[in-house]
Structure formats: structure tokens, C-alpha cells
Design a protein around this motif. Structure first.
Motif, PDB file in Angstrom:
ATOM      1  N   LYS A   9       0.825  -1.209   0.000  1.00 47.09           N
ATOM      2  CA  LYS A   9       0.000   0.000   0.000  1.00 47.09           C
ATOM      3  C   LYS A   9       0.859   1.259   0.000  1.00 47.09           C
ATOM      4  CE  LYS A   9      -4.163   1.915   2.193  1.00 47.09           C
ATOM      5  NZ  LYS A   9      -5.036   1.914   3.381  1.00 47.09           N
ATOM      6  N   TYR A  16      -3.725   0.909  -5.456  1.00 46.14           N
ATOM      7  CA  TYR A  16      -5.125   1.308  -5.677  1.00 46.14           C
ATOM      8  C   TYR A  16      -5.631   0.752  -7.008  1.00 46.14           C
ATOM      9  CZ  TYR A  16      -9.081   4.503  -6.569  1.00 46.14           C
ATOM     10  OH  TYR A  16     -10.324   5.027  -6.857  1.00 46.14           O
ATOM     11  N   LEU A  19      -5.945  -3.012  -6.937  1.00 39.15           N
ATOM     12  CA  LEU A  19      -7.043  -3.475  -6.071  1.00 39.15           C
ATOM     13  C   LEU A  19      -8.408  -3.283  -6.741  1.00 39.15           C
ATOM     14  CD1 LEU A  19      -8.096  -4.671  -3.514  1.00 39.15           C
ATOM     15  CD2 LEU A  19      -7.777  -2.482  -2.344  1.00 39.15           C
ATOM     16  N   GLY A  23     -10.139  -6.652  -6.617  1.00 41.63           N
ATOM     17  CA  GLY A  23     -11.342  -6.627  -5.765  1.00 41.63           C
ATOM     18  C   GLY A  23     -12.624  -6.604  -6.585  1.00 41.63           C
ATOM     19  N   ILE A 269     -12.200   2.513  -0.222  1.00 39.18           N
ATOM     20  CA  ILE A 269     -11.167   1.545  -0.631  1.00 39.18           C
ATOM     21  C   ILE A 269      -9.805   1.973  -0.100  1.00 39.18           C
ATOM     22  CG2 ILE A 269      -9.898   0.708  -2.653  1.00 39.18           C
ATOM     23  CD1 ILE A 269     -12.652   0.914  -4.157  1.00 39.18           C
ATOM     24  N   GLY A 273      -8.424  -0.105   3.002  1.00 40.01           N
ATOM     25  CA  GLY A 273      -7.794  -1.271   2.367  1.00 40.01           C
ATOM     26  C   GLY A 273      -6.412  -1.557   2.949  1.00 40.01           C
ATOM     27  N   ASP A 274      -5.948  -2.810   2.774  1.00 45.50           N
ATOM     28  CA  ASP A 274      -4.587  -3.141   3.251  1.00 45.50           C
ATOM     29  C   ASP A 274      -3.903  -4.032   2.215  1.00 45.50           C
ATOM     30  OD1 ASP A 274      -5.748  -5.660   5.663  1.00 45.50           O
ATOM     31  OD2 ASP A 274      -5.587  -5.721   3.472  1.00 45.50           O
ATOM     32  N   GLY A 277      -5.992  -6.570   0.512  1.00 44.64           N
ATOM     33  CA  GLY A 277      -7.132  -6.195  -0.339  1.00 44.64           C
ATOM     34  C   GLY A 277      -8.094  -5.233   0.317  1.00 44.64           C
ATOM     35  N   LEU A 278      -9.350  -5.328  -0.079  1.00 47.18           N
ATOM     36  CA  LEU A 278     -10.383  -4.437   0.458  1.00 47.18           C
ATOM     37  C   LEU A 278     -10.631  -4.753   1.923  1.00 47.18           C
ATOM     38  CD1 LEU A 278     -12.972  -4.888  -2.463  1.00 47.18           C
ATOM     39  CD2 LEU A 278     -11.525  -2.874  -2.066  1.00 47.18           C
ATOM     40  N   GLY A 340     -12.729  -8.011   0.955  1.00 47.84           N
ATOM     41  CA  GLY A 340     -13.004  -7.145   2.106  1.00 47.84           C
ATOM     42  C   GLY A 340     -14.100  -7.624   3.015  1.00 47.84           C
TER      43      GLY A 340
END
Ligand SMILES: Nc1ncnc2c1ncn2[C@@H]1O[C@H](COS(=O)(=O)NC(=O)[C@@H](N)CS)[C@@H](O)[C@H]1O
Ligand SMILES: [Zn+2]
Length: 473
Positions: A9, A16, A19, A23, A269, A273-274, A277-278, A340
Motif C-alpha cells: 500500500k 489502488y 485493487l 477486488g 477503498i 484497504g490493506d 485487499g479491500l 473485504g
């Protein structure tokens, strides 16, 4: 399947964009710049987020819908508004092969579509206050860097509210009511923000003043995730929106408008998020609980108990799924963490014998819970997870805002955060600050209680005012 790892991240932009795909939120491969496609999972998230917005607006607003196309004759009426939008408007010039007599603007926002009709709807003070909203797509020919969910040319989820009032004070109260609605909306999404009154040179075109909500993104830049504007009588005089007051005279109405776009999902998001993922808040997650049966022996029994749990959760109104695929547990955990899902229930034959299950929260906390009372455990952990997410996000934002005494200090701080400096409030000093710091004046903090006299960092004048500065998306 070997699970592809997300970029860390700390490489926020890469993380971003990766993902959004992993995601299954947005597909950026649509062949028009600044226009994207919602994956069904992303669209389910959007639906839940906007259902939350409707829940907060519907008690005293009415939802409706106005046409997409605005005749040039109406669009070109309000001088300030035109100046602010003329470089961003898309025009329709033909119907089939025949050129249109009057070209039509694709709404960049809908004041000039709605207000000619408000003129017809508003006759008497008894018609006020009028509060409507619509959730539509709007179009802005953005020339800066476009980014999915953040800076689009087609804004697919533009919630715009437009209200009409008998007095300026009532309109000003409505701006505060709008900010309260947005504050509750973002509290439910566990997204912290700063309120700022935009400087005069950055207020909404045609407004008296604009209040914005800015959140701090993982890289320290801010994202404007909502705005409320006091329009005064500026548009009412242009569009002839008058009402008969109690004394029988005609008066121009006072108005507000306030908007949120899919940037709220970009913030969701990005803030939560990490690297796996979400991380979606319970209130809007398309799947709130995923049940992962650990299938190696007594498969049928394990599946049967899993299905019974799912039915019990669904009956309680929880959005639950079971992963019955024959992938190994690790692959299943990876998949649902990427999506997530706030809570995972792992259950195998031994757990069933012992009458327990493993409850794994998306923020990493894991505990063993009794099967009877599972629903209560899930609801308790969901509430605790929500608070933990908000507290964590608030701590991050607070860590990114710093008081700075000099432009140099503010320049360092705004490389990856928000600076607060003393500012006398003059436009001249404001522009000088932007030049010297290399960041935007977000404006004066709105509703902040912190007061203290300092010297404007440009002209030295003693002032209680201050400016929030940041690099923006
Ligand atoms: N190009 C864009 N892509 C995505 N979101 C955007 C874009 N431009 C603006 N927004 C979002 O839309 C919100 C409302 O837009 S605005 O210009 O500030 N305000 C209006 O248009 C007013 N009519 C209130 S609805 C902004 O606060 C911002 O969060
Ligand atoms: Zn000054």
C-alpha cells in the motif's frame, strides 16, 4: 491457484489500481478516457453505499430525476457558473445527421437543468422549503489526470441535492444540515474528514460560499469527498425563482446545493484497504459474513452445518455466503479477504463435535465462539470492528495534520500531509501561500474550535484565522 500479491500500500497509486481489479470493483478498460465500467461486485458495493445515502436524505428530501441534456440557452444564463464550467462541458450538436438548432450540454451538474423548472414549481412561501435530490451520471471534460472513482469524465454516481428557502439564514441552516448528513454518512463508512470553507477563488461557481469535506488519502494527499454550497439568490435572480411572501410581495428565493460522487467509494477503498485487499465496513459490505467449511472428512456433515448457519444468518438479515468450492482453505481465505468481507466463519468436523466455530475478523482478530450464540458473537464483533476501523482511520488522519509556523515547514509537511498555518484570510496572502508552499489552500477549518492569535505567515497581520494546506487529488 497461486494468489497474486497486491503491491504494498505504500505504492499507493499502483496498489489502488491493482485493487480495483483484484477486488472486482472497476474495470478501467473502457475505450473512452475517464469513463469506466462497474464490475457487478463493485456495483453491489455502490448500491449499498447509495442506499445508505438515501436512508439519510429521504426523511426530509424527495428523490427525483431531471433530463441529462441542457439547452445552451439555459446553460449560458448564469455568468459565474458558465465561467466555472465552460471548459468542462460536453456538447451534443447533432440529432442523427441533422445539426441541432440549439446545442445541448451534457449536465456537468444540474443547476441549469433544474432551476428553470424550480421557477415553475415555486410560487408561494407555502411551497418552501423545497428539498430534492437526484443520483445521476454527470459529465465533465476534465483536463487534469483522470483516475477511476476519483477524477472521471463520466461521474456515474453523482448525488446532487438542490434546496429552495424563503431566507438566506434558512439556506445557511440547510448547508449545516447537509454537512451533518454527510458527517453521519462518513461515520457509517468509518471515514474521517476535515471540514473546510473553500477560499473565495475555489468556491462553487455561482455560490456565496462552499464548505468541503476533505479526507486524507494514504499518501497524505487530500481528496474532496463532498461539498455543500450556499447559493444565496444568485441563481434565483438569473432564473426568476420568486415566491409570494406572507405580505403578498414577490421575493427572490435563497438556495443551496450539495453533492457527493463515487469518490466516497474511492475513499472507502483507500482509507481502509490493506495489503491483502479491500476492508469493507459492515454497513455496506456486499458480503458481510463468509462461511468457509473446512472440507477434508465428514464433508457432507460439515456442508450441512455450514448451510444451516448461512440460513440462520440470512434470516437475521445478514448478507452471508458459503464458499463450497474444493479449493484449499488458504486460497479461500485469500479470495474473501481480497473482497473485504468483514467476518469469516471457519468450521470443520472437529469444531462441529466441540460445538464451536472460528470467527476471523478482517482486521486480523481471531476467536473461537460457541455455535449456539454464533449470531450474537458475529453482531458483537461486527460492531467492535466498525469502531476499530473508525478509530484507526481517525488516528491516521490526525497524524497527518500538523501546525506549521513557516512556509518552509508547511512545504515539508504538505509533501505527504496537511499543514495548518496562520492566514489573515486575504486572497493576496492566500495565493502567496500557495506559491511558496506548493500546495492548495483547502480553506479555513469549518466548525473547528481551535482558536489562537498568530501572525499571518505572509503579511504578519495578527489573526485568529488559519488555512489548511494540502496537495489534492
Ligand atoms: N471529475 C470528478 N470525478 C469524480 N468526482 C467528482 C469530480 N468532480 C467533482 N466530483 C465530486 O463531486 C462533488 C460535487 O461537485 S461540486 O462541483 O463540488 N458541486 C456541485 O457540482 C454542486 N452542484 C453540488 S452537487 C465534489 O465535492 C467532488 O467530491
Ligand atoms: Zn496576510
Amino acid at each position: 491457484m497461486t494468489e497474486a500479491k497486491l503491491p504494498g500500500k505504500e505504492n499507493f497509486s499502483e496498489w489502488y489500481h491493482e485493487l480495483l481489479k483484484a477486488g472486482e470493483i472497476i474495470d478501467v478498460r473502457y475505450p473512452v478516457k475517464g469513463m469506466c465500467v462497474w464490475y457487478p461486485f463493485g456495483f453491489a458495493l455502490r448500491r449499498n453505499v447509495y442506499d445508505l445515502m438515501r436512508e439519510l436524505l429521504d426523511p426530509d428530501h424527495q428523490e427525483t430525476q431531471f433530463p441529462l441534456l441542457i439547452p445552451e440557452t439555459e446553460f449560458m444564463k448564469e455568468a459565474e457558473h458558465i465561467k466555472g464550467f465552460e471548459d468542462e462541458v460536453y456538447w451534443v450538436t447533432h440529432g442523427g445527421t441533422s445539426p441541432l438548432e440549439i446545442k445541448l450540454a451534457l449536465r456537468p451538474t444540474s443547476e441549469t437543468a433544474i432551476y428553470p423548472i424550480f421557477k415553475l414549481w415555486v410560487r408561494s412561501h407555502a411551497d418552501l422549503p423545497l428539498k430534492i435530490y437526484q443520483i445521476v451520471n454527470t459529465f465533465r471534460y476534465e483536463t487534469k489526470h483522470t483516475r477511476p472513482l476519483i477524477r472521471l469524465r463520466e461521474i456515474t454516481s453523482f448525488k446532487e441535492a438542490h434546496t429552495v428557502h424563503a431566507t438566506w439564514d434558512e439556506a445557511a441552516e440547510q448547508v449545516e444540515a447537509a454537512l451533518n448528513i454527510y458527517a453521519e454518512f462518513y461515520r457509517r463508512l468509518a471515514i474521517p474528514f476535515l471540514f473546510a470553507r473553500r477560499p473565495s477563488w475555489d468556491k462553487f461557481p455561482g455560490s456565496d460560499y462552499s464548505i468541503a469535506l476533505d479526507t486524507v488519502m494514504p499518501d497524505g494527499r487530500t481528496l474532496q469527498i463532498g461539498t455543500a454550497h450556499l447559493l444565496g439568490t444568485n441563481f434565483a435572480t438569473t432564473y426568476g425563482i420568486t415566491f409570494e411572501n406572507e405580505g403578498g410581495e414577490q421575493e427572490f428565493a435563497n438556495q443551496t446545493c450539495y453533492g457527493v460522487s463515487e469518490r466516497c467509494i474511492a475513499a472507502l477503498i483507500s482509507v481502509h484497504g490493506d495489503d491483502k485487499g479491500l476492508v469493507l465496513p459492515w454497513s455496506v459490505a456486499p458480503v458481510q459474513v463468509v462461511i468457509v467449511p473446512i472440507l477434508f472428512k465428514d464433508k457432507e456433515r460439515t456442508l450441512e452445518v455450514s448451510r444451516e448457519i448461512k440460513a440462520r444468518l440470512a434470516a437475521a438479515g445478514i448478507r452471508a455466503a458459503i464458499d463450497e468450492s474444493d479449493e484449499r482453505p488458504g486460497a479461500k481465505f485469500y479470495k474473501w479477504e481480497m473482497k473485504g468481507v468483514p467476518i469469516r466463519i471457519e468450521i470443520g468436523p472437529r469444531d462441529i463435535e466441540n460445538g464451536v466455530a472460528v470467527l476471523a475478523r478482517r482486521d486480523g482478530k481471531k476467536l473461537t465462539v460457541p455455535l449456539d450464540g454464533l449470531l450474537a458473537s458475529i453482531e458483537e464483533e461486527a460492531a467492535d470492528l466498525q469502531e476499530a476501523m473508525l478509530a484507526r482511520a481517525q488516528a491516521f488522519l490526525a497524524s497527518k495534520v500538523k501546525d506549521c509556523e513557516t512556509a518552509e515547514e508547511a512545504r515539508v509537511q504538505t509533501a505527504a500531509g496537511v499543514a495548518r498555518v496562520a492566514w489573515c484570510g486575504s486572497e493576496e496572502c492566500g495565493h502567496r501561500i500557495e506559491e511558496e508552499v506548493g500546495a492548495a489552500v483547502l480553506g479555513e477549518p469549518w466548525r473547528s474550535s481551535e482558536k489562537g492569535e498568530r501572525s499571518c505567515i505572509v503579511c504578519g497581520a495578527r489573526t485568529e484565522k488559519c488555512a489548511l494546506l494540502a496537495r489534492q487529488y
